[in-house]
Enzyme design. Structure first.
Site, PDB file in Angstrom:
ATOM      1  N   CYS A 106     -25.970 -14.210  95.349  1.00  0.00           N
ATOM      2  CA  CYS A 106     -26.061 -15.134  96.496  1.00  0.00           C
ATOM      3  C   CYS A 106     -26.762 -16.446  96.156  1.00  0.00           C
ATOM      4  O   CYS A 106     -26.677 -17.401  96.925  1.00  0.00           O
ATOM      5  CB  CYS A 106     -26.764 -14.459  97.659  1.00  0.00           C
ATOM      6  N   HIS A 247     -29.261 -19.353 102.800  1.00  0.00           N
ATOM      7  CA  HIS A 247     -28.260 -18.321 102.559  1.00  0.00           C
ATOM      8  C   HIS A 247     -28.083 -17.517 103.847  1.00  0.00           C
ATOM      9  O   HIS A 247     -29.059 -17.147 104.493  1.00  0.00           O
ATOM     10  CB  HIS A 247     -28.735 -17.426 101.407  1.00  0.00           C
ATOM     11  N   ASN A 277     -22.001 -12.495 105.404  1.00  0.00           N
ATOM     12  CA  ASN A 277     -22.633 -12.940 104.161  1.00  0.00           C
ATOM     13  C   ASN A 277     -21.534 -13.144 103.111  1.00  0.00           C
ATOM     14  O   ASN A 277     -20.908 -12.178 102.679  1.00  0.00           O
ATOM     15  CB  ASN A 277     -23.634 -11.858 103.720  1.00  0.00           C
TER      16      ASN A 277
HETATM   17  N1  ACO Z   1     -24.754   0.491 112.227  1.00  0.00           N
HETATM   18  C1  ACO Z   1     -25.643   1.290 112.858  1.00  0.00           C
HETATM   19  N2  ACO Z   1     -26.776   1.742 112.265  1.00  0.00           N
HETATM   20  C2  ACO Z   1     -27.007   1.341 110.995  1.00  0.00           C
HETATM   21  C3  ACO Z   1     -26.123   0.500 110.286  1.00  0.00           C
HETATM   22  C4  ACO Z   1     -24.950   0.081 110.954  1.00  0.00           C
HETATM   23  N3  ACO Z   1     -24.045  -0.721 110.378  1.00  0.00           N
HETATM   24  N4  ACO Z   1     -26.620   0.291 109.062  1.00  0.00           N
HETATM   25  C5  ACO Z   1     -27.779   0.949 108.979  1.00  0.00           C
HETATM   26  N5  ACO Z   1     -28.017   1.607 110.143  1.00  0.00           N
HETATM   27  C6  ACO Z   1     -29.148   2.441 110.482  1.00  0.00           C
HETATM   28  C7  ACO Z   1     -29.794   3.061 109.270  1.00  0.00           C
HETATM   29  O1  ACO Z   1     -29.110   4.236 108.855  1.00  0.00           O
HETATM   30  C8  ACO Z   1     -31.200   3.350 109.788  1.00  0.00           C
HETATM   31  O2  ACO Z   1     -31.161   4.534 110.540  1.00  0.00           O
HETATM   32  P1  ACO Z   1     -32.385   5.608 110.443  1.00  0.00           P
HETATM   33  O3  ACO Z   1     -33.584   4.856 110.957  1.00  0.00           O
HETATM   34  O4  ACO Z   1     -31.931   6.712 111.331  1.00  0.00           O
HETATM   35  O5  ACO Z   1     -32.488   5.965 108.990  1.00  0.00           O
HETATM   36  C9  ACO Z   1     -31.452   2.182 110.738  1.00  0.00           C
HETATM   37  O6  ACO Z   1     -30.178   1.640 111.063  1.00  0.00           O
HETATM   38  C10 ACO Z   1     -32.339   1.101 110.135  1.00  0.00           C
HETATM   39  O7  ACO Z   1     -31.886   0.816 108.808  1.00  0.00           O
HETATM   40  P2  ACO Z   1     -32.557  -0.332 107.934  1.00  0.00           P
HETATM   41  O8  ACO Z   1     -31.838  -0.410 106.623  1.00  0.00           O
HETATM   42  O9  ACO Z   1     -34.045  -0.139 107.902  1.00  0.00           O
HETATM   43  O10 ACO Z   1     -32.203  -1.589 108.851  1.00  0.00           O
HETATM   44  P3  ACO Z   1     -32.660  -3.066 108.683  1.00  0.00           P
HETATM   45  O11 ACO Z   1     -33.287  -3.507 109.935  1.00  0.00           O
HETATM   46  O12 ACO Z   1     -33.414  -3.309 107.402  1.00  0.00           O
HETATM   47  O13 ACO Z   1     -31.263  -3.840 108.573  1.00  0.00           O
HETATM   48  C11 ACO Z   1     -29.910  -4.866 106.851  1.00  0.00           C
HETATM   49  C12 ACO Z   1     -30.384  -3.571 107.495  1.00  0.00           C
HETATM   50  C13 ACO Z   1     -29.118  -5.636 107.881  1.00  0.00           C
HETATM   51  C14 ACO Z   1     -29.054  -4.542 105.655  1.00  0.00           C
HETATM   52  C15 ACO Z   1     -31.139  -5.697 106.417  1.00  0.00           C
HETATM   53  O14 ACO Z   1     -32.036  -4.884 105.714  1.00  0.00           O
HETATM   54  C16 ACO Z   1     -30.810  -6.865 105.551  1.00  0.00           C
HETATM   55  O15 ACO Z   1     -30.244  -7.825 106.000  1.00  0.00           O
HETATM   56  N6  ACO Z   1     -31.251  -6.843 104.278  1.00  0.00           N
HETATM   57  C17 ACO Z   1     -31.147  -7.952 103.340  1.00  0.00           C
HETATM   58  C18 ACO Z   1     -29.739  -8.285 102.958  1.00  0.00           C
HETATM   59  C19 ACO Z   1     -29.789  -9.417 101.937  1.00  0.00           C
HETATM   60  O16 ACO Z   1     -30.450 -10.412 102.156  1.00  0.00           O
HETATM   61  N7  ACO Z   1     -29.124  -9.258 100.830  1.00  0.00           N
HETATM   62  C20 ACO Z   1     -29.298 -10.215  99.773  1.00  0.00           C
HETATM   63  C21 ACO Z   1     -28.139 -10.945  99.523  1.00  0.00           C
HETATM   64  S1  ACO Z   1     -26.709  -9.947  99.260  1.00  0.00           S
HETATM   65  C22 ACO Z   1     -26.110 -10.344  97.670  1.00  0.00           C
HETATM   66  O17 ACO Z   1     -26.763 -10.896  96.870  1.00  0.00           O
HETATM   67  C23 ACO Z   1     -24.719  -9.834  97.327  1.00  0.00           C
END
Ligand code: ACO
Length: 321
Positions: A106, A247, A277
């Site tokens: 990214c 980003h 993204n």
């Molecule tokens: N729908 C419903 N529930 C979901 C989903 C979904 N699509 N995805 C995850 N959950 C659930 C999980 O299973 C978890 O459930 P649990 O508590 O029962 O275990 C709960 O939601 C919380 O999961 P988290 O992973 O803690 O959720 P978070 O608030 O962190 O959001 C996300 C997840 C959106 C992926 C976030 O962490 C994020 O944006 N991370 C950074 C992404 C990023 O910046 N990537 C870098 C660039 S990508 C690249 O370089 C290719």
């Protein structure tokens, strides 16, 4: 500048039919509403070429004037030839120019911009075509709800040209990397470490894997830190910034960065609700759209910041010409 977005839209409602998720979860946890998907027969280089053709017209130059091509992508057409070489051939560019790919996930656009900046300043090149292009739908595990809701396809191309005016164009740049944390965001197989095998396909190791919540915290810290260091290095205060183009991974990450660097969220350009993204393309797509919408113009200071797999991160300060 030129942007190409594939026609097919994949909405949160469509994803509700694929995995156990909801429009409400995706909107509130990420800020994404829909994303674009390339057609099966469209390769990353096809997306790149469509964006590049628009950028060359927009720059008012001819293809013969391009003297270097860089493509930032984590979804190359194939390991080699590079996607940049495919783009060079498909566009019919000169063959006495170099073409190469940049792999910084990214952060690819910011890394590539800095390389192009230095190659221009060294004096050997005049018009550099930089293209960010991603077909992330080709490496997404469509059974993994924690990642498949996040990503989209697209391409954006820019022609960078040498500018001799002082304090105009790219004013400064800070890049960083931490390979020791690379395990948190990776595409495990298909390289020399785990060549393709029956097992790697069965285990879906040719798809992107991410520990999202851990990545989240590091993304906020590194992007905020490099933005603050860049402003200090360039002797620019936060209130002098007209727009920040971050980003587009997650609205909550952007909100946290805005608070850390004390620039109001209203100054952040955000379009992830329509794109998801798009990795390396997210900043250049958003920057093009924001410019055309009149959010900034000549003389304005624009701050770009990215974070991605590797880990890699960076910030760039631009005075728009
Ligand atoms: N729908 C419903 N529930 C979901 C989903 C979904 N699509 N995805 C995850 N959950 C659930 C999980 O299973 C978890 O459930 P649990 O508590 O029962 O275990 C709960 O939601 C919380 O999961 P988290 O992973 O803690 O959720 P978070 O608030 O962190 O959001 C996300 C997840 C959106 C992926 C976030 O962490 C994020 O944006 N991370 C950074 C992404 C990023 O910046 N990537 C870098 C660039 S990508 C690249 O370089 C290719």
């Amino acid at each position: 500048m030129g942007v190409y977005m594939p026609e097919r839209r994949l909405t949160n409602a469509d994803l509700e039919r694929l995995v156990e998720t909801s429009d409400e979860w995706i909107r509130t946890r990420t800020g994404i509403v829909e994303r674009r998907l390339a057609a099966p027969e469209e390769a990353t280089s096809d997306l790149a070429v469509k964006a590049a053709e628009k950028a060359i017209v927009d720059a008012g130059i001819s293809k013969e004037d391009i003297d270097l091509v860089i493509v930032a992508t984590v979804t190359p057409d194939q390991t080699f030839p590079s996607t940049a070489c495919h783009v060079q051939a498909k566009l019919g560019l000169r063959t006495d120019i170099p073409a190469f790919d940049m792999v910084a996930a990214c952060s690819g656009f910011i890394y590539m911009m800095q390389v192009a900046n230095h190659m221009l300043r060294a004096g050997d090149y005049k018009n550099v075509l930089i293209v960010a292009a991603e077909k992330l739908s080709s490496i997404v595990n469509w059974e993994d709800r924690t990642t498949c809701v996040l990503f989209g396809d697209g391409a954006a191309a820019y022609v960078l040209t040498k500018c001799n005016e002082p304090y105009v164009g790219i004013l400064g740049n800070i890049l960083g990397a931490d390979g020791s944390q690379g395990e948190l965001l990776k595409l495990p197989a298909g390289g020399s470490l785990h060549p393709a095998s029956y097992e790697t396909v069965r285990e879906k190791e040719h798809c992107l894997q991410m520990q999202g919540n851990q990545v989240f915290k590091i993304a906020v810290r590194t992007m905020s830190d490099c933005c603050l260091r860049l402003l200090e290095k360039c002797n620019v205060s936060a209130d002098q910034i007209k727009c920040v183009i971050p980003h587009q991974a997650n609205l909550r990450i952007i909100d946290a960065v805005a608070r850390q660097i004390r620039i109001p969220l209203e100054k952040f350009c955000i379009n992830m609700e329509k794109t998801g993204n798009t990795s390396a393309c997210s900043i250049p797509i958003c920057m093009e759209e924001s410019y055309r919408a009149g959010k900034f113009g000549p003389g304005d200071l624009i701050l770009l910041t990215a974070f991605g797999g590797g880990f890699t991160w960076g910030a760039t300060l631009i005075r728009w010409k």
